[in-house]
Design a protein around this motif. Structure first.
Motif, PDB file in Angstrom:
ATOM      1  N   GLY A   5      -5.075  -0.238 -14.174  1.00 19.14           N
ATOM      2  CA  GLY A   5      -5.866  -0.858 -13.127  1.00 19.14           C
ATOM      3  C   GLY A   5      -7.332  -0.512 -13.303  1.00 19.14           C
ATOM      4  N   GLU A  62      -9.615  -5.233 -11.862  1.00 15.89           N
ATOM      5  CA  GLU A  62      -8.163  -5.355 -11.737  1.00 15.89           C
ATOM      6  C   GLU A  62      -7.725  -4.731 -10.409  1.00 15.89           C
ATOM      7  N   ILE A  63      -6.497  -5.019 -10.016  1.00 15.58           N
ATOM      8  CA  ILE A  63      -5.930  -4.371  -8.836  1.00 15.58           C
ATOM      9  C   ILE A  63      -5.928  -2.855  -9.066  1.00 15.58           C
ATOM     10  N   TRP A  66       6.292  -5.673  -6.101  1.00 17.52           N
ATOM     11  CA  TRP A  66       6.310  -6.856  -6.973  1.00 17.52           C
ATOM     12  C   TRP A  66       7.080  -8.017  -6.355  1.00 17.52           C
ATOM     13  N   PRO A 102       4.747  -9.360  -2.678  1.00 20.56           N
ATOM     14  CA  PRO A 102       3.320  -9.051  -2.717  1.00 20.56           C
ATOM     15  C   PRO A 102       2.633  -9.481  -1.425  1.00 20.56           C
ATOM     16  N   TRP A 129      -1.962  -6.553  -2.894  1.00 18.09           N
ATOM     17  CA  TRP A 129      -2.216  -7.894  -3.428  1.00 18.09           C
ATOM     18  C   TRP A 129      -3.219  -8.624  -2.537  1.00 18.09           C
ATOM     19  N   GLY A 178      -4.393  -9.253 -12.953  1.00 21.25           N
ATOM     20  CA  GLY A 178      -4.169  -9.329 -11.510  1.00 21.25           C
ATOM     21  C   GLY A 178      -5.262 -10.088 -10.785  1.00 21.25           C
ATOM     22  N   SER A 202      -4.481 -13.538  -8.832  1.00 24.81           N
ATOM     23  CA  SER A 202      -4.722 -13.560  -7.386  1.00 24.81           C
ATOM     24  C   SER A 202      -5.408 -14.834  -6.919  1.00 24.81           C
ATOM     25  N   MET A 254       2.567 -14.540  -9.683  1.00 24.00           N
ATOM     26  CA  MET A 254       2.823 -13.397 -10.561  1.00 24.00           C
ATOM     27  C   MET A 254       3.757 -13.744 -11.722  1.00 24.00           C
TER      28      MET A 254
END
Length: 192
Positions: A19, A76-77, A102, A105, A116, A146, A150, A164
């Motif tokens: 991340g 990134e997340i 996952w 989210p 998310w 991510g 998103s 995802m």
């Protein structure tokens, strides 16, 4: 109207969750970079996340394009305590949470991490600010898997879970035509 060209940074060869950790990028595939550079519009503005892997990828694509300062809000997340762990380690550490993270989210987040919904709002706000400030016809955003995923639901109407499921490969391009009130998806994860 702005055409967004969301480019995932080059390969990092990480086999663990990555991340906000700043890891190096491998840009040795100069042929792939040349194809990507030729595919992207030359008159575009280009911006990147502030993480090294995105900054260096964007710098490799600058050519005749105007480079904007990199931005932390395109990161990134944030995987928090999971960053740097293999998915098997994450599952062993937080078996229920990691599965729900996952499969559902939304507001769930890794310990000390980001949800998310939070990354979606952060990246959308950054893109909106760039479009308002610069009103570009073409905006190349070099970011992360991510961060790119998103933004797909806004253009497709898909759920976060469905978004995802898309592959977002290193140096893959997802293009979105952004109008003030609606977005339309072009290609997801195009590899020139």
């Amino acid at each position: 109207m702005t055409r967004l060209w969301l480019v995932r940074h080059g390969p990092t060869h990480q086999k663990v969750m990555t991340g906000w950790r700043d890891v190096p990028v491998d840009l040795s595939d100069t042929a792939a970079l040349a194809r990507l550079n030729a595919y992207l519009p030359q008159d575009a503005l280009i911006v990147s996340s502030d993480l090294t892997r995105a900054v260096q990828t964007a710098d490799a694509l600058t050519a005749s394009r105007t480079r904007l300062p990199h931005r932390s809000d395109l990161r990134e997340i944030d995987f928090g305590a999971w960053d740097g762990l293999h998915h098997t380690q994450v599952s062993a550490r937080d078996p229920v949470l990691s599965r729900q993270f996952w499969e559902n989210p939304g507001d769930l987040k890794a310990p000390d991490g980001e949800s998310w919904n939070a990354v979606t709002a952060r990246v959308a706000t950054a893109i909106h600010a760039l479009m308002i400030t610069h009103t570009p016809a073409h905006l190349i955003i070099v970011a992360h898997m991510g961060a790119i995923m998103s933004q797909i639901p806004r253009a497709t109407g898909q759920t976060a879970y469905q978004a995802m499921a898309h592959s977002i490969d290193p140096l893959g391009v997802t293009d979105i035509t952004a109008h003030a009130d609606r977005w339309h998806i072009g290609q997801i994860n195009h590899r020139p």
